[in-house]
Design a protein around this motif. Structure first.
Motif, mmCIF file in Angstrom:
data_model
loop_
_atom_site.group_PDB
_atom_site.id
_atom_site.type_symbol
_atom_site.label_atom_id
_atom_site.label_comp_id
_atom_site.label_asym_id
_atom_site.label_seq_id
_atom_site.Cartn_x
_atom_site.Cartn_y
_atom_site.Cartn_z
ATOM 1 N N GLU B 81 10.809 12.767 -7.320
ATOM 2 C CA GLU B 81 9.515 12.086 -7.251
ATOM 3 C C GLU B 81 8.474 12.748 -8.139
ATOM 4 O OE1 GLU B 81 11.110 13.556 -4.791
ATOM 5 O OE2 GLU B 81 9.762 14.560 -3.357
ATOM 6 N N ALA B 84 8.997 11.670 -11.654
ATOM 7 C CA ALA B 84 8.432 10.335 -11.862
ATOM 8 C C ALA B 84 6.921 10.425 -12.039
ATOM 9 C CB ALA B 84 8.775 9.438 -10.673
ATOM 10 N N ARG B 85 6.292 11.256 -11.192
ATOM 11 C CA ARG B 85 4.835 11.375 -11.277
ATOM 12 C C ARG B 85 4.414 12.040 -12.587
ATOM 13 N NH1 ARG B 85 4.537 13.683 -5.126
ATOM 14 N NH2 ARG B 85 5.332 11.777 -4.119
ATOM 15 N N LEU B 109 3.292 0.406 -3.236
ATOM 16 C CA LEU B 109 3.368 1.785 -2.739
ATOM 17 C C LEU B 109 3.700 2.757 -3.878
ATOM 18 C CD1 LEU B 109 3.086 3.506 -0.242
ATOM 19 C CD2 LEU B 109 5.515 3.182 0.206
ATOM 20 N N THR B 110 4.662 2.392 -4.715
ATOM 21 C CA THR B 110 5.012 3.310 -5.805
ATOM 22 C C THR B 110 3.842 3.427 -6.787
ATOM 23 O OG1 THR B 110 6.068 1.528 -7.031
ATOM 24 C CG2 THR B 110 7.484 2.854 -5.671
ATOM 25 N N THR B 113 1.094 5.528 -5.187
ATOM 26 C CA THR B 113 1.498 6.928 -5.063
ATOM 27 C C THR B 113 1.345 7.641 -6.402
ATOM 28 O OG1 THR B 113 3.096 6.303 -3.374
ATOM 29 C CG2 THR B 113 3.389 8.461 -4.367
ATOM 30 N N VAL B 114 1.861 6.999 -7.442
ATOM 31 C CA VAL B 114 1.819 7.628 -8.760
ATOM 32 C C VAL B 114 0.375 7.712 -9.270
ATOM 33 C CG1 VAL B 114 2.521 7.304 -11.165
ATOM 34 C CG2 VAL B 114 4.204 7.088 -9.327
ATOM 35 N N LEU B 170 4.144 1.655 -13.859
ATOM 36 C CA LEU B 170 4.053 3.114 -13.726
ATOM 37 C C LEU B 170 3.640 3.808 -15.028
ATOM 38 C CD1 LEU B 170 7.104 3.799 -11.364
ATOM 39 C CD2 LEU B 170 4.728 3.398 -10.768
#
Ligand SMILES: Nc1ncnc2c1ncn2[C@@H]1O[C@H](COP(=O)(O)OP(=O)(O)OP(=O)(O)O)[C@@H](O)[C@H]1O
Ligand SMILES: [Mg+2]
Lengths: 431, 269
Positions: B81, B84-85, B109-110, B113-114, B170
């Motif tokens: 994770e 990804a961030r 949500l993704t 979050t990011v 993203l």
């Protein structure tokens, strides 16, 4: 049945103590019914792990505690229970520790349905009450029947479709009290109704809910039955529900078990010719909870259709039990039955005993069943993580999704949302 | 596009990785700078997807030697994770289906979050809905896909579009597209490629894993690498892909490793 052992005798005696103080009903048949039940309690014993039907479900904890019938009813205010309201339900019957609370209830007189307290029930009642949920060999049903006083009586007249759901709210407020919720729903031919049976608590200590529900569907009636067991963490919940389906009637039920230290739900569905049922369940438990669901779908006549999906999400060192019996009797040709049990174990200590039980005595039938038990799929977890979600968030999301499949089947939007929120919180707190 | 003086986004040196005791990556080197598009080609089983998943941090693969730096930071120390961030995005060769999780909920949500991790504002459901619909237009995706479970029952091509949609949301620094072109029809290939081209800029980089030249007609690579037996064995410009298409892999020394049965890891829940 084996001889009554001193321990259980004391236990049952203590539970029965106070029964004699129950005021005699003006209804003679009700007094007779109670007396018959008291007699059965005297003969029966509390089940133990040695009983086939209870071999995975250790209720010795229950028998070590003493519970008494309600002595003084608590006077709740409307504000105390507001958070349990279900917006869609125009009719709400509230029972506090088993006692009908008219001041908290609301009966929509325009709905076309007859809703009342059982204690005021008439002849229709006499013909059905205690006839479907048999207490001859069931000590808990017998105890409930021995204490029969208040309860929900719902009669949906012929060809009437009730537009909004009927909410039965059973609230436990006092420790050490045994309460005996009771419900009788009569859906006359061609009628349709949605019933919500909802068990909640306003306290965190031990108490005992012993409920019996009888649902009778006449020809072509439709009943949606949503059952939510969200008892307090130290509560004990034992419930028997008997459903009788006449020709081409349709019964859809979703039962969700979230609460109670120990819970047991017996659901018995009797199917007549061309009847259809969908019986779905979700148990979401953690810590040291035990949740047992025993269902029996009895296809007694031809052309019945039954669908069942039962799911368990077991965390902590909790223990779930599912026993799904499908009976297809001789002559019940062209029965079409599907059963599936799926379990998610969230920890190494979580435990499930799941058992399909098919008893088929007809040769031209379609019956399938399957059971899966597993952990979360690591590829799914990785996929979510690769999109930036933490391991915990990923697991929460997947656990929630697993349970949401059942909750989505509840046909009442606000209740569905409430429960989704509960599942979300409960999964988040366990991982 | 190659920009003079651009900074290094990905630096892989001598990467070795194994899965259940079998070594798959055997000393892989690769440098990717911002603004660049790289294509990795190579025979089946040469380790392309393994490399992609190692970059994304799949726990089934053990890195036994070598280093991977993302903008100078050690990527191998981070859980998936956090990668990804930090800006790593993998479009999976086989995107996973997640029954019961609504695509809209998952995407929001993704995204949030990011965003939060990058110190930016979250979007509430309504704002997000507008935002995601705009991005879907770019990929000519019907909004119906928002209400369905993540990838569940999506066709092969629909899954790939959903991957690119996630990439668009993203805004990764490094995107690895593992055979995003396979399973796409001709129109979808064009649409997805256009989407990818819109997202490519001088601050990010793309690594395309592919078997076919046709993708590279749409997304023109600055470098083409041939992977074989866990290493990059040849690197060239975009013309290398044409040559591979015409001549196969034998001449670069790469061998087809028989048709080992392909297992899509998927454990029944
Ligand atoms: N979990 C695993 N267990 C055992 N072997 C594996 C595992 N994952 C990958 N492999 C092996 O590693 C090798 C490389 O696989 P990989 O998927 O990386 O190849 P690829 O280059 O992406 O191939 P393709 O072009 O077919 O997608 C293959 O031989 C594969 O069988
Ligand atoms: Mg691959």
């Amino acid at each position: 049945m084996s001889a009554v052992t001193p321990v259980t005798a004391t236990y049952l005696e203590s539970l029965l103590a106070g029964q004699a103080q129950l005021a005699a009903s003006p209804l003679a048949w009700l007094n007779t019914l109670r007396a018959a039940a008291v007699e059965r309690v005297g003969v029966l014993t509390v089940p133990t792990l040695r009983d086939e039907d209870w071999r995975f479900t250790d209720i010795s904890l229950l028998t070590k505690m003493s519970f008494h019938p309600l002595r003084t009813a608590i006077n709740l205010q409307a504000a105390d229970i507001e958070r349990f309201h279900i917006a869609e339900a125009a009719t709400r019957l509230v029972f506090v520790d088993g006692v009908f609370a008219p001041q908290l209830s609301n009966i929509d007189i325009n709905s076309g349905v007859l809703v009342s307290n059982l204690a005021a029930g008439g002849a229709a009642c006499a013909a059905h009450l205690g006839r479907h949920a048999e207490f001859h060999n069931n000590v808990f049903a017998a105890l409930n029947t021995a204490f029969l006083h208040d309860g929900a009586l719902i009669v949906v007249p012929r060809n009437i479709s009730v537009a909004t759901p009927i909410h039965l709210l059973f609230i436990a407020t006092q420790k050490d009290v045994a309460s005996y919720p009771r419900c009788l729903l009569l859906a006359e031919s061609g009628s349709a109704v949605t019933l919500i049976e909802d068990y909640v608590a306003l306290q965190e200590e031990a108490y005992f809910t012993n409920a019996v529900t009888e649902i009778v569907l006449a020809d072509s009636a439709r009943v949606n039955h949503v059952r939510v067991q969200r008892e307090g963490a130290q509560g004990f919940h034992i419930a028997n529900c008997a459903v009788s389906l006449a020709r081409t009637s349709n019964y859809q039920s979703v039962s969700v078990a979230l609460g109670a230290r120990i819970s047991r739900y017996n659901l018995n569905v009797q199917m007549a010719e061309g009847a259809e049922c969908a019986v779905d369940g979700l148990a979401l438990i953690s810590e040291r909870q035990l949740a047992d669901t025993h269902t029996c779908i009895d296809h007694a006549q031809p052309h019945g259709v039954s669908r069942q999906l039962h799911k368990c999400i077991v965390g902590g060192s909790a223990h779930a039990v599912f026993n799904g019996k499908i009976m297809v009797r001789q002559g019940a040709q062209h029965t079409d039955s599907q059963q599936s049990s799926r379990t998610l174990l969230l920890t190494g200590r979580a435990q499930i005993d799941t058992k399909p039980q098919l008893e088929i005595f007809a040769d031209d039938v379609k019956c399938t069943h399957g059971a899966t038990v597993g952990q979360l799929d690591s590829e799914e977890v990785f996929y979510l993580q690769s999109r930036g979600l933490s391991d915990t968030a990923a697991r929460n999301m997947l656990t929630y999704a697993f349970g949401a499949e059942i909750i989505d089947r509840i046909p009442i939007t606000s209740l569905k949302q409430q429960l989704e929120q509960t599942v979300l919180e409960q999964t988040a707190s366990q991982l | 596009m190659i920009y003079p003086g651009s900074k290094t986004i990905l630096e892989v040196r001598g990467l070795c990785a194994s899965v259940s005791g079998t070594e798959i990556l055997k000393g892989l080197d690769l440098t990717v700078k911002s603004g660049e598009v790289h294509a990795i080609m190579g025979p089946n089983g040469s380790g392309k997807s393994t490399f992609s998943k190692v970059l994304a941090g799949h726990s089934a693969y053990q890195v036994t030697a070598g280093s991977v730096l993302l903008e100078g930071k050690n990527l191998l120390d981070l859980p998936p994770e956090e990668r990804a961030r930090a800006g790593v995005f993998l479009a999976f060769q086989y995107p996973i289906e997640i029954p019961g999780v609504a695509n809209s909920q998952f995407l929001r949500l993704t995204y949030n979050t990011v965003q939060t991790q990058r110190g930016k504002e979250e979007l509430d459901p309504l704002e997000f809905d507008d935002f995601v619909r705009e991005k879907m237009k770019l990929l000519e995706m019907s909004p119906d896909f928002l209400d369905r479970s993540v990838n569940e029952g999506f066709s092969g091509g629909e899954k790939k579009r959903n991957e690119i949609l996630q990439m668009a949301l993203l805004e990764p620094r490094l995107a690895i597209l593992d055979e995003t072109d396979s399973g796409l029809d001709i129109d979808a290939l064009r649409i997805v490629s256009q989407g990818v081209n819109k997202l490519a800029n001088k601050d990010n980089a793309m690594v395309l894993v592919t078997h076919y030249q046709r993708l590279l007609n749409y997304i023109v690579p600055d470098f083409v690498h041939v992977m074989d037996d866990g290493r990059i064995v040849k690197t060239g410009g975009k013309e290398l892909a044409l040559e591979l298409e015409a001549r196969g892999y034998d001449w670069v020394g790469a061998k087809h490793r028989g048709a080992a049965p392909k297992v899509v890891a998927k454990v029944a829940a």
